[in-house]
Design a protein around this motif. Structure first.
Motif, PDB file in Angstrom:
ATOM      1  N   VAL A 374       3.418  13.165  -8.832  1.00 45.99           N
ATOM      2  CA  VAL A 374       2.573  14.072  -9.611  1.00 45.99           C
ATOM      3  C   VAL A 374       3.305  15.386  -9.862  1.00 45.99           C
ATOM      4  N   ALA A 375       4.033  15.870  -8.836  1.00 46.52           N
ATOM      5  CA  ALA A 375       4.803  17.105  -9.019  1.00 46.52           C
ATOM      6  C   ALA A 375       5.850  16.945 -10.105  1.00 46.52           C
ATOM      7  N   TRP A 376       6.335  15.732 -10.301  1.00 43.98           N
ATOM      8  CA  TRP A 376       7.314  15.468 -11.354  1.00 43.98           C
ATOM      9  C   TRP A 376       6.656  14.960 -12.637  1.00 43.98           C
ATOM     10  N   SER A 377       5.316  15.070 -12.715  1.00 45.21           N
ATOM     11  CA  SER A 377       4.550  14.690 -13.914  1.00 45.21           C
ATOM     12  C   SER A 377       4.719  13.225 -14.275  1.00 45.21           C
ATOM     13  N   SER A 378       4.954  12.398 -13.290  1.00 40.32           N
ATOM     14  CA  SER A 378       5.064  10.962 -13.527  1.00 40.32           C
ATOM     15  C   SER A 378       3.708  10.331 -13.205  1.00 40.32           C
ATOM     16  N   TYR A 379       2.735  10.523 -14.135  1.00 39.28           N
ATOM     17  CA  TYR A 379       1.366  10.115 -13.858  1.00 39.28           C
ATOM     18  C   TYR A 379       1.203   8.599 -13.842  1.00 39.28           C
ATOM     19  N   LYS A 380       2.011   7.918 -14.612  1.00 35.37           N
ATOM     20  CA  LYS A 380       1.937   6.454 -14.596  1.00 35.37           C
ATOM     21  C   LYS A 380       2.346   5.918 -13.226  1.00 35.37           C
ATOM     22  N   HIS A 381       3.406   6.477 -12.669  1.00 33.47           N
ATOM     23  CA  HIS A 381       3.820   6.054 -11.335  1.00 33.47           C
ATOM     24  C   HIS A 381       2.787   6.461 -10.293  1.00 33.47           C
ATOM     25  N   ALA A 382       2.170   7.625 -10.478  1.00 36.48           N
ATOM     26  CA  ALA A 382       1.127   8.054  -9.545  1.00 36.48           C
ATOM     27  C   ALA A 382      -0.059   7.109  -9.581  1.00 36.48           C
ATOM     28  N   ALA A 383      -0.445   6.666 -10.781  1.00 34.86           N
ATOM     29  CA  ALA A 383      -1.543   5.708 -10.889  1.00 34.86           C
ATOM     30  C   ALA A 383      -1.182   4.385 -10.220  1.00 34.86           C
ATOM     31  N   ALA A 384       0.044   3.910 -10.415  1.00 38.07           N
ATOM     32  CA  ALA A 384       0.477   2.672  -9.767  1.00 38.07           C
ATOM     33  C   ALA A 384       0.476   2.818  -8.251  1.00 38.07           C
ATOM     34  N   THR A 385       0.827   4.018  -7.756  1.00 43.30           N
ATOM     35  CA  THR A 385       0.813   4.264  -6.312  1.00 43.30           C
ATOM     36  C   THR A 385      -0.599   4.144  -5.748  1.00 43.30           C
ATOM     37  N   MET A 386      -1.565   4.772  -6.410  1.00 43.26           N
ATOM     38  CA  MET A 386      -2.951   4.701  -5.944  1.00 43.26           C
ATOM     39  C   MET A 386      -3.510   3.285  -6.041  1.00 43.26           C
ATOM     40  N   LEU A 387      -3.119   2.553  -7.081  1.00 43.88           N
ATOM     41  CA  LEU A 387      -3.581   1.168  -7.219  1.00 43.88           C
ATOM     42  C   LEU A 387      -3.032   0.314  -6.080  1.00 43.88           C
ATOM     43  N   SER A 388      -1.759   0.481  -5.741  1.00 38.71           N
ATOM     44  CA  SER A 388      -1.167  -0.256  -4.627  1.00 38.71           C
ATOM     45  C   SER A 388      -1.821   0.128  -3.302  1.00 38.71           C
ATOM     46  N   TYR A 389      -2.140   1.406  -3.149  1.00 38.25           N
ATOM     47  CA  TYR A 389      -2.800   1.876  -1.929  1.00 38.25           C
ATOM     48  C   TYR A 389      -4.194   1.264  -1.797  1.00 38.25           C
ATOM     49  N   ALA A 390      -4.947   1.207  -2.916  1.00 31.68           N
ATOM     50  CA  ALA A 390      -6.296   0.626  -2.880  1.00 31.68           C
ATOM     51  C   ALA A 390      -6.244  -0.858  -2.523  1.00 31.68           C
ATOM     52  N   ARG A 391      -5.264  -1.568  -3.033  1.00 29.62           N
ATOM     53  CA  ARG A 391      -5.142  -2.995  -2.715  1.00 29.62           C
ATOM     54  C   ARG A 391      -4.837  -3.200  -1.236  1.00 29.62           C
ATOM     55  N   ARG A 392      -3.988  -2.358  -0.672  1.00 28.70           N
ATOM     56  CA  ARG A 392      -3.682  -2.495   0.748  1.00 28.70           C
ATOM     57  C   ARG A 392      -4.893  -2.154   1.610  1.00 28.70           C
ATOM     58  N   LEU A 393      -5.686  -1.172   1.186  1.00 32.82           N
ATOM     59  CA  LEU A 393      -6.888  -0.828   1.936  1.00 32.82           C
ATOM     60  C   LEU A 393      -7.876  -1.989   1.954  1.00 32.82           C
ATOM     61  N   ARG A 394      -8.078  -2.598   0.809  1.00 28.99           N
ATOM     62  CA  ARG A 394      -9.004  -3.732   0.749  1.00 28.99           C
ATOM     63  C   ARG A 394      -8.478  -4.914   1.558  1.00 28.99           C
ATOM     64  N   ALA A 395      -7.163  -5.135   1.485  1.00 31.56           N
ATOM     65  CA  ALA A 395      -6.578  -6.227   2.278  1.00 31.56           C
ATOM     66  C   ALA A 395      -6.703  -5.939   3.762  1.00 31.56           C
ATOM     67  N   ALA A 396      -6.573  -4.666   4.153  1.00 32.54           N
ATOM     68  CA  ALA A 396      -6.715  -4.309   5.559  1.00 32.54           C
ATOM     69  C   ALA A 396      -8.133  -4.522   6.035  1.00 32.54           C
ATOM     70  N   ALA A 397      -9.111  -4.210   5.183  1.00 30.44           N
ATOM     71  CA  ALA A 397     -10.519  -4.418   5.554  1.00 30.44           C
ATOM     72  C   ALA A 397     -10.831  -5.885   5.729  1.00 30.44           C
ATOM     73  N   ALA A 398     -10.171  -6.730   4.930  1.00 36.50           N
ATOM     74  CA  ALA A 398     -10.402  -8.165   5.035  1.00 36.50           C
ATOM     75  C   ALA A 398      -9.610  -8.802   6.165  1.00 36.50           C
ATOM     76  N   GLY A 399      -8.804  -7.992   6.864  1.00 33.81           N
ATOM     77  CA  GLY A 399      -8.023  -8.528   7.976  1.00 33.81           C
ATOM     78  C   GLY A 399      -6.683  -9.052   7.583  1.00 33.81           C
ATOM     79  N   GLY A 400      -6.270  -8.836   6.336  1.00 34.81           N
ATOM     80  CA  GLY A 400      -4.979  -9.360   5.893  1.00 34.81           C
ATOM     81  C   GLY A 400      -3.891  -8.330   5.852  1.00 34.81           C
ATOM     82  N   GLY A 401      -4.175  -7.080   6.275  1.00 34.00           N
ATOM     83  CA  GLY A 401      -3.156  -6.038   6.201  1.00 34.00           C
ATOM     84  C   GLY A 401      -2.734  -5.546   7.543  1.00 34.00           C
ATOM     85  N   GLY A 402      -2.801  -6.365   8.566  1.00 34.24           N
ATOM     86  CA  GLY A 402      -2.368  -5.953   9.890  1.00 34.24           C
ATOM     87  C   GLY A 402      -3.464  -5.308  10.705  1.00 34.24           C
TER      88      GLY A 402
END
Length: 445
Positions: A374-402
């Motif tokens: 975000v500091a480098w104004s790369s909003y597309k990469h920032a959005a991809a980062t949050m999307l990857s983070y949300a997927r890992r959170l959901r996988a962790a809740a389901a017991g698939g993320g460790g």
């Protein structure tokens, strides 16, 4: 020091005058013989010299006395008798020696004694820190003045001591006690060559060398000197001194190495040391400069990755976001050399760290990556980062993320996912708004 210390004291007592030495010899033959034998050992005098002749050669000649004091001071250095080294220099030349060799011995004793006897506490008082800073400045000043006089006519003992020091530092595969014992034996053998070296032409002034060769030989000597002192400071954990002489060694490589490949290797290794020392001191701007100054692009890229890792582990996110990360490195990727922006190396390092991180770790690796892009104004990469983070959170809740978040309630997890998705939406909005504005400006042009 035992018997060696007693003989040293006797020898220094005899330094008043040759007449006092002769009177002492007549009064006490045993002490005189011991002192003369010690002088012969330290100075390499011939065993056939009489005690009176040995004393006159060692005492009445001021240059000879200074040279023997340099060799004797190095013997004290091997025994780690740093205070005795300072006393020796003070007795021979006072508080302000002019000879390069004595400057070296004095600087060596101060540098090695900076942290000697320091308590186990890591927190230093202001007065103690100031005292150490003053000692460091004094040590660095003496050693740099010694380097300036390294090639003088009367600096043969100093050049011999430098050779011995480099030999000692090269014996890294042995234990300290064995290395010191073997090194002590080498000192006695090498010191026998002192008189021959002192009588030889000054270093770099041989008859078959031209001006350019002489300059190169002097630069090589200074390079060896700076490298030896750098390793010495590093051994004594005085990182500020090691950093100063690492930079000085880089400057000496320009004249010391005419072969471009050898010069690149030397400078690459030294810039890596500068990076290491600067990060240990928390001087991240200097560490960033050292990484980009490395003439080897692959080692420069590795230095950038190391610096990013250190900034995240400490953590010092303010420095991570404030450094410019500018420039381009030409790297070898699958056999093809192509330009790679430095900021891309940083993003790649942070992305890999986030993908393999523990979600419960602090600081959160995804948050660090998000803030950086975000500091480098790369909003597309920032959005991809949050999307990857949300997927890992959901996988962790389901017991698939460790199971990193298995103990949290479902409501808390849903709130976190909602916040992450909101951040994703904001990033996509900023991304499309920026692209639309950019296209509008192009149409206006």
């Amino acid at each position: 020091l035992g018997s060696a210390g007693d003989m040293l004291a006797v020898w220094l007592m005899l330094g008043g005058s040759a007449e006092a030495a002769a009177a002492t010899a007549a009064a006490d033959t045993d002490i005189w013989a011991a002192a003369a034998g010690f002088v012969r050992t330290a100075g390499g005098l011939s065993a056939r010299s009489s005690p009176t002749a040995a004393a006159q050669a060692a005492i009445t000649d001021s240059k000879g006395l200074a040279g023997r004091a340099v060799l004797l001071g190095y013997q004290l250095f091997v025994c780690r008798e740093y205070e005795a080294m300072r006393q020796l220099v003070r007795l021979v030349a006072g508080n302000h020696p002019s000879e390069a060799g004595l400057q070296f011995i004095l600087g060596l004793s101060i540098a090695c004694g900076i942290k000697k006897g320091q308590g186990a506490s890591s927190s230093l008082g202001t007065s103690e820190s100031d005292a150490q800073a003053r000692q460091l400045d004094a040590a660095v000043g003496h050693l740099f003045r010694a380097a300036a006089g390294l090639c003088n006519d009367d600096s043969a003992p100093l050049r011999l001591v430098l050779k011995l020091l480099r030999k000692c530092q090269g014996s890294s595969g042995t234990k300290p006690q064995q290395r010191d014992a073997a090194h002590g034996e080498a000192i006695g053998k090498d010191m026998q060559q002192t008189e021959e070296q002192a009588a030889a032409p000054p270093y770099g002034q041989a008859g078959d060398q031209g001006p350019s060769g002489e300059i190169q030989q002097e630069a090589k000597l200074k390079l060896e000197f700076c490298q030896a002192v750098m390793l010495l400071f590093e051994r004594e954990e005085v990182i500020e001194g090691a950093l100063a002489f690492a930079r000085a060694a880089i400057g000496a490589t320009e004249a010391a190495c005419h072969h471009q490949q050898l010069k690149t290797q030397q400078q690459a290794a030294l810039w890596s040391r500068v990076l290491t020392f600067a990060t240990e001191l928390g001087q991240y701007q200097d560490a960033y400069t050292a990484a980009l100054s490395n003439p080897d692009p692959e080692r420069a890229a590795e230095g950038i990755r190391r610096l990013v890792q250190i900034l995240v582990d400490h953590p010092d996110l303010k420095a991570l976001l404030s450094l410019p990360w500018a420039g381009v490195l030409v790297l070898n990727r699958q056999g093809v050399r192509e330009p790679v922006p430095v900021v891309e190396l940083v993003v790649d390092k942070l992305t890999r760290r986030a993908l393999h991180s523990d979600l419960s770790a602090r600081p959160n690796a995804y948050h660090v990556l998000f803030d950086f892009v975000v500091a480098w104004s790369s909003y597309k990469h920032a959005a991809a980062t949050m999307l990857s983070y949300a997927r890992r959170l959901r996988a962790a809740a389901a017991g698939g993320g460790g199971g990193a978040l298995a103990g949290q309630q479902q409501q808390q997890l849903s709130q976190v996912v909602t916040e992450v998705c909101a951040a994703y939406g904001e990033c996509m909005y900023c991304f499309f708004k920026r692209d639309t504005l950019h296209m509008h400006r192009r149409c206006m042009v």
